[in-house]
Design an enzyme around this catalytic site. Structure first.
Site, PDB file in Angstrom:
ATOM      1  N   GLY C 148      12.693  78.375  34.997  1.00  0.00           N
ATOM      2  CA  GLY C 148      13.621  77.653  35.851  1.00  0.00           C
ATOM      3  C   GLY C 148      14.751  78.559  36.287  1.00  0.00           C
ATOM      4  N   CYS C 149      15.436  78.143  37.347  1.00  0.00           N
ATOM      5  CA  CYS C 149      16.502  78.986  37.896  1.00  0.00           C
ATOM      6  C   CYS C 149      17.683  79.062  36.937  1.00  0.00           C
ATOM      7  CB  CYS C 149      16.941  78.491  39.265  1.00  0.00           C
ATOM      8  SG  CYS C 149      17.240  76.722  39.382  1.00  0.00           S
ATOM      9  N   TYR C 150      18.143  77.910  36.454  1.00  0.00           N
ATOM     10  CA  TYR C 150      19.236  77.937  35.482  1.00  0.00           C
ATOM     11  C   TYR C 150      18.849  78.728  34.230  1.00  0.00           C
ATOM     12  CZ  TYR C 150      21.831  74.179  37.969  1.00  0.00           C
ATOM     13  OH  TYR C 150      22.539  73.421  38.872  1.00  0.00           O
ATOM     14  N   GLN C 311      22.784  84.848  40.904  1.00  0.00           N
ATOM     15  CA  GLN C 311      21.485  85.160  41.501  1.00  0.00           C
ATOM     16  C   GLN C 311      21.295  84.227  42.694  1.00  0.00           C
ATOM     17  OE1 GLN C 311      18.346  84.154  38.699  1.00  0.00           O
ATOM     18  NE2 GLN C 311      18.709  81.966  38.896  1.00  0.00           N
TER      19      GLN C 311
END
Lengths: 345, 345, 345, 345
Positions: C148-150, C311
């Site tokens: 996941g991004c987080y 990011q």
């Protein structure tokens, strides 16, 4: 106190009515309908109203709107024409923020909106709610067709030129830009933040529903045939509308005379601000305020006049104008409850 | 009518004071100073004020501020402490929106702001203008140190926990996010649209001027030593502040009891809204309004309590709070002129 | 050339894969499926791809994905686990950008995502696709669970501290902020422009799906029990993620030593940029680029270390990372096709 | 490898050149000058370039630009004309992104830009760098006047109509909208985030510097006298330009024939995309890409043709176009280094 009902209070013109009416000194909010949100406190949907609006949405069949003095329709087109007849019969005044009664020619309406009109007997009676051009009729009206946001800017920008007969009425161009709230509060991909932020585009350039309404209204002020090109665009901002209007001058006229046409036209209008010739009005100067500002330009001193017009599409372009009409209809001071200053920055 | 002067009216807290005071029923705007813009009509700089504020900026030496009943300083720090002594002596009340009188310890002030304090005799007399915690003192005050925007959120979010003694005072974390208007109206590259739009960043994480002010104020409410980590961030929005506050619980306490701490603390505060436990307040619900909203969370029912706090940094975080103080100082209803509803959307 | 299929190409991670893969020198785009958009040229939905991607979307049953060398799932969770078994059996590699194979504990997965896992036999085989921590496993993998991004930001920010054993693993706080594209391309009111622009809010603070994934991964690097508070927030920007990470130091350590932990950890990692101690990375410095930047702070030189991590949530946080994994799986240079520079401004 | 120098690398067209040239396979970045930032690593100002551009800014007098093969001037007007003569004499090619050599009539230049021209002997030699209209001349050029961003859209939108002789050349209207980066990276109040976000306005409507450049270029394609109204507007987005062009048809022509004029004109142009008749191109479809898209409309099938044109003002409107010229001047493939796809969303 005026007892007010709002049909369709969940959209942006609805919540904007609530923002304005909740602090209006002569208004008692009485009923807000929403089929879908029946029972939900209004402030649960719009936390900005917490502690200020204690009503809940009611399903339309659970509330008797005939107890109101006036009912606003903040609905998509097609709703007001179904419900207005019964309300009017019961002595309730009606202000429709949608298009149902804006176009006097039923055939044009039906072609433009692609639905049959179910209350054609009311079309003639309805008053077009642009106070700067129709104030006396509004005072006497029982049914108001509140103008569209784009048409408000186009009319207030073009009419002084048409009335003076100094431009080619058949060759008007309106390049208009609207904040995204103008598209309403609908779950649609195209108006997602990630789609419309940091982006700019036109839409409906080949033909838009606001053109027939505007042409018909402009035509009232000139005997020449009105020809209008109207190109709407979507601006990555929430509120605000900027119309850049172009007209070809057909007579010798100085810039001072041009300016005087507008100054004279609006000198007694509390919600139209004619800025100095050559100014560039900003939409934010009207953010949240019931105010339309405009300024004239004449590029390279040629034969084209450019009128720059700004307003908040949800206020002077919709809900503020509707409250302005309500004030007139009830014999109140025209600006009652409409005197807050634009939020800048 | 209260005669009001504003020193430094060209910045964002200045124009926000003008927006609020121009419609305040008990205020007469009397003088607005700006060294740089002497003679310029205020409405030429801020067209949102056209037709509403007819004053022009005056150079400080051209206007006698002692004719005012109260003077607001919407200036950078260092200005109010120069001019306040003479005004106070002349019987004029002073509300400083900058930092000059916020910190009681002169040495800490001078270390933090890197200038000598030129009116140290007034530091003790100055009242910290956070009505929810200091209302009685404000009523009697002649000199108000209006709190910083970040400190307002941190105090109103942490104090009920500290007073109840249920959290580790030495381990407080405040992760705060501010709209760009908080940086002021300065010609600086870093706050250009093209630099700060579509972007997010922290700043001043290793140490920020608002920390000593906040720690000193929080310390009033606990005998344990306060330790605070404060991380400010810049959000690509104009107005709005969101503080996410973290504290470690040191006592058994239920979520209902936690909620009750806040409900009790703010039940008579018109400008603090305690939302239901587990809510996520949005900054826009306070846009343009003098309102602070907060909500509690307890992630995974563990021993950390999270307080989410929002306000408009220019209103409850600055100019609105200053007007709230003025109302109290002059015996007016606390919310006079502060009742407009947030602009949403 | 690697023949690539994409399942679910209509969302933001899908179009981002197309942007990256259409110019990847070793990739041949072979199939893009969408049940809903069957037959629609991809470039009709995403005009940015006009002239660059000539494929049309295909209904899943009209295309044989087993002809591909690798298939990316840019779908909601629950899809990849249905289709991956057959593809893997046919020798096709699979990269899932959703959550189906991120959590090794099936019970935790099912509790978190509230669906039964239909391919539990593959969970163990799946490799968590974070190259900076799992490069060798990725090279040998047939099935990748793209992080996941987080979680990407939390892991790359916390792991060096946990591995060194210098912080209290039980007291980690991650205050994270994401651009709106992280919410996907769904017709939902909450992510409309008019709802999320000029606004800031937290969401899921009481508990979020990314917490179990992150805790499990962090736990690999410490024998102490990991405790994590994770608070996500929505930022009014399209792309970008900023995580502000807080950890309490449990050992004497200088700032230079702290910095060295990170410099050493990432010195051979082409897509992690350790900035000088005390820097404030901006999300826009990674806009459109496969890059994660971080910087350390130690507020007031106390015992809390703050790690700022940024990011682009759609690149290093999703599609770029997936391409990075693909490169490794196929023995290509890790950065192939990923070398474009961030778009700034 | 082509050795490239950039004069004035601190502005937005400068950093955009760096973004494009740092990954250009035939370019070696050799020198970047800035009087003010002498010695500062470029990547310290633009962290997006960390690890990708290792040069530092040099004061102009510390670097010998005659060692370069080509020098780009990403400076305000007035700089290139001072330095170009010596560079050209030394055999260095020059591409000026400012206005110094765009206008062939020296008197018009001096009136428009209000400075004397110091290298009038080079005006005739300079080639206007719009490859779609001047490709062969650009190939042979030593000195390029890169077009302005607005003029690029106006020319590529109007020229097919003028060449075909189907519109009234004396009555052209260009209503143009630009992202804020078009105003450059200058510390000015008007382009602060808090001033230009959530706002829309026109500027320079009474007369703008890009009009004479555009009129002179358009005049090349028609024997009728060109009359152009050009109204620029500022859009709250970073990058992107949208020009809405209006022309009156003077001949019978079908929509298909109109469309064919544009399809034919641009069928071999890799960086112009003629969309289907009636499309509404979005600026974001070109974000970061060297691409101009356009589409035709004919409102209500009347006698006005509307051309919608979009581009990224910093790429096809500035730095990308300059690199396109460089490729042509050095005999490279025209699109080398310019093939990245627009960032959407």
């Amino acid at each position: 106190m005026i007892k007010v009902g709002i049909v369709g209070g969940t959209g942006y013109t609805g919540v904007e009515l609530l923002r304005l009416l909740a602090v209006h000194p002569q208004v008692q909010l009485t009923a807000i309908t929403s089929r879908k949100e029946d029972g939900l406190p209004v402030a649960d949907m719009y936390p900005s109203l917490r502690g200020r609006v204690n009503l809940a949405f009611s399903a339309p069949d659970k509330v008797d709107l005939t107890q109101c003095d006036v009912v606003f329709f903040a609905t998509p087109h097609g709703v007001a024409m179904e419900q207005a007849p019964a309300l009017l019969k019961a002595g309730v005044k009606v202000i429709d923020l949608a298009a149902d009664f804006r176009i006097k020619d039923q055939a044009v309406f039906e072609k433009t909106y692609k639905i049959p009109h179910t209350a054609p007997q009311l079309i003639e009676e309805a008053v077009y709610g642009l106070p700067e051009l129709n104030r006396d009729d509004i005072k006497a009206a029982k049914l108001i067709a509140n103008p569209g946001c784009y048409p408000t800017t186009m009319q207030l920008g073009f009419v002084p030129l048409l009335k003076a007969g100094v431009v080619d009425a058949g060759n008007l161009i309106a390049d208009c830009k609207s904040g995204v709230s103008g598209a309403g509060r609908k779950a649609e991909i195209g108006i997602l933040f990630s789609e419309s932020s940091d982006n700019f585009k036109a839409y409906g350039v080949s033909g838009h529903r606001h053109t027939p309404e505007t042409v018909a209204q402009l035509q009232r002020f000139t005997s020449d045939k009105v020809g209008l090109i109207f190109s709407p665009h979507l601006v990555p901002m929430i509120r605000g509308m900027h119309s850049t209007l172009y007209a070809r001058l057909t007579k010798e006229i100085s810039n001072e005379e041009l300016q005087a046409l507008f100054v004279d036209a609006y000198k007694d209008q509390p919600f139209v601000d004619v800025m100095p010739f050559g100014s560039h009005p900003e939409t934010r100067s009207t953010r949240g305020a019931n105010m339309l500002r405009l300024a004239l330009h004449r590029p390279d001193n040629g034969d084209t006049v450019v009128v720059l017009v700004v307003q908040d599409n949800l206020v002077k372009g919709a809900s503020g104008q509707a409250v302005q009409c309500m004030n007139l209809m009830f014999g109140l001071e025209e600006g009652l409850g409409l005197n807050n200053i634009a939020l800048l920055p």
